[in-house]
Write a protein that holds these residues in place. Sequence first.
Motif, PDB file in Angstrom:
ATOM      1  N   HIS A   1       0.807  -1.217   0.000  1.00 30.33           N
ATOM      2  CA  HIS A   1       0.000   0.000   0.000  1.00 30.33           C
ATOM      3  C   HIS A   1       0.846   1.275   0.000  1.00 30.33           C
ATOM      4  O   HIS A   1       0.356   2.353   0.328  1.00 30.33           O
ATOM      5  CB  HIS A   1      -0.934   0.003   1.216  1.00 30.33           C
ATOM      6  CG  HIS A   1      -1.916  -1.130   1.189  1.00 30.33           C
ATOM      7  ND1 HIS A   1      -1.714  -2.302   1.902  1.00 30.33           N
ATOM      8  CD2 HIS A   1      -3.080  -1.290   0.519  1.00 30.33           C
ATOM      9  CE1 HIS A   1      -2.732  -3.122   1.688  1.00 30.33           C
ATOM     10  NE2 HIS A   1      -3.569  -2.537   0.851  1.00 30.33           N
ATOM     11  N   PHE A   2       2.117   1.160  -0.366  1.00 25.64           N
ATOM     12  CA  PHE A   2       2.974   2.337  -0.454  1.00 25.64           C
ATOM     13  C   PHE A   2       2.437   3.274  -1.543  1.00 25.64           C
ATOM     14  O   PHE A   2       2.188   2.862  -2.676  1.00 25.64           O
ATOM     15  CB  PHE A   2       4.418   1.938  -0.776  1.00 25.64           C
ATOM     16  CG  PHE A   2       5.347   3.110  -0.937  1.00 25.64           C
ATOM     17  CD1 PHE A   2       5.833   3.789   0.167  1.00 25.64           C
ATOM     18  CD2 PHE A   2       5.737   3.544  -2.199  1.00 25.64           C
ATOM     19  CE1 PHE A   2       6.684   4.862   0.034  1.00 25.64           C
ATOM     20  CE2 PHE A   2       6.586   4.619  -2.351  1.00 25.64           C
ATOM     21  CZ  PHE A   2       7.070   5.281  -1.226  1.00 25.64           C
ATOM     22  N   GLN A   3       2.234   4.539  -1.203  1.00 28.61           N
ATOM     23  CA  GLN A   3       1.674   5.519  -2.136  1.00 28.61           C
ATOM     24  C   GLN A   3       2.783   6.370  -2.756  1.00 28.61           C
ATOM     25  O   GLN A   3       3.554   7.012  -2.042  1.00 28.61           O
ATOM     26  CB  GLN A   3       0.686   6.437  -1.400  1.00 28.61           C
ATOM     27  CG  GLN A   3      -0.559   5.733  -0.894  1.00 28.61           C
ATOM     28  CD  GLN A   3      -1.429   5.236  -2.041  1.00 28.61           C
ATOM     29  OE1 GLN A   3      -1.642   5.930  -3.024  1.00 28.61           O
ATOM     30  NE2 GLN A   3      -1.929   4.017  -1.911  1.00 28.61           N
ATOM     31  N   LEU A   4       2.866   6.343  -4.081  1.00 32.33           N
ATOM     32  CA  LEU A   4       3.815   7.204  -4.772  1.00 32.33           C
ATOM     33  C   LEU A   4       3.352   8.652  -4.665  1.00 32.33           C
ATOM     34  O   LEU A   4       2.185   8.952  -4.924  1.00 32.33           O
ATOM     35  CB  LEU A   4       3.929   6.807  -6.240  1.00 32.33           C
ATOM     36  CG  LEU A   4       4.544   5.434  -6.525  1.00 32.33           C
ATOM     37  CD1 LEU A   4       4.397   5.083  -7.991  1.00 32.33           C
ATOM     38  CD2 LEU A   4       6.006   5.412  -6.133  1.00 32.33           C
ATOM     39  N   PRO A   5       4.231   9.583  -4.288  1.00 30.87           N
ATOM     40  CA  PRO A   5       3.813  10.993  -4.138  1.00 30.87           C
ATOM     41  C   PRO A   5       3.381  11.590  -5.473  1.00 30.87           C
ATOM     42  O   PRO A   5       4.007  11.348  -6.514  1.00 30.87           O
ATOM     43  CB  PRO A   5       5.080  11.674  -3.599  1.00 30.87           C
ATOM     44  CG  PRO A   5       6.210  10.784  -3.984  1.00 30.87           C
ATOM     45  CD  PRO A   5       5.652   9.393  -3.971  1.00 30.87           C
ATOM     46  N   ASP A   6       2.292  12.356  -5.442  1.00 29.87           N
ATOM     47  CA  ASP A   6       1.772  13.068  -6.612  1.00 29.87           C
ATOM     48  C   ASP A   6       1.334  12.143  -7.745  1.00 29.87           C
ATOM     49  O   ASP A   6       1.161  12.579  -8.882  1.00 29.87           O
ATOM     50  CB  ASP A   6       2.815  14.068  -7.172  1.00 29.87           C
ATOM     51  CG  ASP A   6       3.199  15.104  -6.139  1.00 29.87           C
ATOM     52  OD1 ASP A   6       2.311  15.524  -5.385  1.00 29.87           O
ATOM     53  OD2 ASP A   6       4.382  15.474  -6.095  1.00 29.87           O
ATOM     54  N   PHE A   7       1.182  10.855  -7.450  1.00 35.88           N
ATOM     55  CA  PHE A   7       0.741   9.931  -8.497  1.00 35.88           C
ATOM     56  C   PHE A   7      -0.765  10.030  -8.675  1.00 35.88           C
ATOM     57  O   PHE A   7      -1.528   9.933  -7.719  1.00 35.88           O
ATOM     58  CB  PHE A   7       1.130   8.499  -8.140  1.00 35.88           C
ATOM     59  CG  PHE A   7       0.560   7.475  -9.097  1.00 35.88           C
ATOM     60  CD1 PHE A   7       1.052   7.374 -10.388  1.00 35.88           C
ATOM     61  CD2 PHE A   7      -0.468   6.629  -8.706  1.00 35.88           C
ATOM     62  CE1 PHE A   7       0.529   6.445 -11.271  1.00 35.88           C
ATOM     63  CE2 PHE A   7      -0.986   5.686  -9.580  1.00 35.88           C
ATOM     64  CZ  PHE A   7      -0.489   5.594 -10.868  1.00 35.88           C
ATOM     65  N   VAL A   8      -1.197  10.276  -9.925  1.00 31.77           N
ATOM     66  CA  VAL A   8      -2.622  10.336 -10.251  1.00 31.77           C
ATOM     67  C   VAL A   8      -2.962   9.068 -11.020  1.00 31.77           C
ATOM     68  O   VAL A   8      -2.451   8.860 -12.128  1.00 31.77           O
ATOM     69  CB  VAL A   8      -2.955  11.574 -11.103  1.00 31.77           C
ATOM     70  CG1 VAL A   8      -4.436  11.599 -11.449  1.00 31.77           C
ATOM     71  CG2 VAL A   8      -2.556  12.849 -10.363  1.00 31.77           C
ATOM     72  N   PRO A   9      -3.769   8.190 -10.462  1.00 28.82           N
ATOM     73  CA  PRO A   9      -4.073   6.929 -11.142  1.00 28.82           C
ATOM     74  C   PRO A   9      -4.856   7.168 -12.423  1.00 28.82           C
ATOM     75  O   PRO A   9      -5.490   8.216 -12.596  1.00 28.82           O
ATOM     76  CB  PRO A   9      -4.916   6.163 -10.107  1.00 28.82           C
ATOM     77  CG  PRO A   9      -5.499   7.219  -9.235  1.00 28.82           C
ATOM     78  CD  PRO A   9      -4.489   8.316  -9.187  1.00 28.82           C
ATOM     79  N   PRO A  10      -4.833   6.220 -13.356  1.00 31.90           N
ATOM     80  CA  PRO A  10      -5.605   6.363 -14.597  1.00 31.90           C
ATOM     81  C   PRO A  10      -7.093   6.546 -14.299  1.00 31.90           C
ATOM     82  O   PRO A  10      -7.626   5.993 -13.346  1.00 31.90           O
ATOM     83  CB  PRO A  10      -5.350   5.042 -15.340  1.00 31.90           C
ATOM     84  CG  PRO A  10      -4.088   4.506 -14.750  1.00 31.90           C
ATOM     85  CD  PRO A  10      -4.060   4.962 -13.324  1.00 31.90           C
ATOM     86  N   LYS A  11      -7.729   7.353 -15.131  1.00 33.48           N
ATOM     87  CA  LYS A  11      -9.156   7.621 -14.960  1.00 33.48           C
ATOM     88  C   LYS A  11      -9.973   6.649 -15.806  1.00 33.48           C
ATOM     89  O   LYS A  11      -9.686   6.460 -16.994  1.00 33.48           O
ATOM     90  CB  LYS A  11      -9.458   9.060 -15.381  1.00 33.48           C
ATOM     91  CG  LYS A  11     -10.917   9.456 -15.237  1.00 33.48           C
ATOM     92  CD  LYS A  11     -11.132  10.886 -15.718  1.00 33.48           C
ATOM     93  CE  LYS A  11     -12.604  11.286 -15.613  1.00 33.48           C
ATOM     94  NZ  LYS A  11     -12.826  12.662 -16.123  1.00 33.48           N
ATOM     95  N   ARG A  12     -10.979   6.042 -15.185  1.00 28.06           N
ATOM     96  CA  ARG A  12     -11.869   5.137 -15.922  1.00 28.06           C
ATOM     97  C   ARG A  12     -12.905   5.973 -16.670  1.00 28.06           C
ATOM     98  O   ARG A  12     -13.595   6.794 -16.084  1.00 28.06           O
ATOM     99  CB  ARG A  12     -12.572   4.174 -14.961  1.00 28.06           C
ATOM    100  CG  ARG A  12     -13.393   3.081 -15.653  1.00 28.06           C
ATOM    101  CD  ARG A  12     -13.957   2.142 -14.591  1.00 28.06           C
ATOM    102  NE  ARG A  12     -14.616   0.994 -15.180  1.00 28.06           N
ATOM    103  CZ  ARG A  12     -15.899   0.941 -15.496  1.00 28.06           C
ATOM    104  NH1 ARG A  12     -16.681   1.997 -15.274  1.00 28.06           N
ATOM    105  NH2 ARG A  12     -16.426  -0.154 -16.023  1.00 28.06           N
TER     106      ARG A  12
END
Length: 436
Positions: free
Chosen positions: A56-67
């Motif tokens: 569950h490590f979160q990459l900083p400023d990462f915006v996941p793909p939008k469905r």
Amino acid sequence: MFRHTESYYPFPSKLIALLFFHLHSPRPMGQTNLSFMWATLKGAGVEVPSLSQVKHFQLPDFVPPKRVLSPANTPFYVLSISSIISHCLGSSKLSHLLARYPVVNNVYTEIFHGKKWSTDSRFASPMAELDTGVDVFVRDCVYFQHPKLGLSKGVIVKFFQVDSCKEVYCEIDTLVDFNRFAQIVPDTEAYIPEHVNIIFDMIAIPISSVHAICEKPAEVIKWDELAHSFIRLSHEDSCNYLKPNHLKTKAAGRKVVMLPLILFTDDLSGNKSKKWHKFESWYLMLAGLPRHENAKPENIHFVSCTDLMDVLDMTECVAQQLQQLELDGLIVYDSFYKETVLVIAPLLCVICDNPRASQLLNHLGGSAKKFCRFCMADRDTTPCSVCEERTRDISLQQIQEIQSQRTEKAKSDKSTEVGLRDVPNSLLHILADLFK
């Protein structure tokens, strides 16, 4: 909590990076094998965080793909173009490689040497920084050192660079009052009121010759050297000329960066023969990077890909992002200026093959009677004759004419007559005219 031991940003350490990549690889291990792997590492004396923490490590400023759903309600995923731009400008290396202004060069070897960037106001770089640290914008009135007239006043028209020199230049309309004009052109018989300034000439000077911003005149009139007479501007033209730059107002004290974009699109095949199982794909590049940098895989940014629909069904989401970037812009941190800036990112061009280009422009293709997607030439046209150019506005009007036909046969005949097909296409509604 993770303990930072090495510089593997954005990961706390090399070990965390390797474990994260392993967990999110295309062929990950099952839960049982992962638990055994973690137990083995701990048994060997390796200090590792828990499996859940790495998962569950979160990459900083990462915006996941939008469905996103297509018009036929088919789902696909699109990466945020704004996020890509944010990461590029946040990179110290890339932000210093970017061309911030169109570059004048006798030989066109880079995209930023082209006329479209330097002559089209939609791509014009609106701002430059003076030696004093003050930001000046297009349409600002400034004091500057004229090579013949000495200290003068003028309105900035545009900014550019020369290939052999890294200094920023600007084109300036020189403004003079009637008293000074009468000294320069003593044989003039006209009289101009004191509150009116005369646009005397346009010169190109280094930005270092600009001293400060000054107050704009109440009204302007233009001097035509060839006709040896004055040209009066309409009230609307005069107001537009003296109106503050809208990007200066929008930036609210921030610097403004013009960042033209390039889209690449093609169909890729997941089959060895390259004939079946095609994926429609979109990629993004920054027009301001040199060609050798844009050819590197790390600077070709993936946007979207799917094998479930036609490319035009994907354009709406991409076009919406482009419209937001070219109209509203994006406030991000720029490593070059070391501060947050307003980025305006219009689409400069789309790179694709001929069939895809016709598809994106609603053109019927090279086999159609109107075979050219740039003009209205047809197979009966005399070779090398000059035909009416296609533009976005003309094409949208012709598509409306196709739609207005009452029968399917009439629509087909009209489509053949103009060489266009009537299908929804959001790319025809962005600011850039892709027919040019």
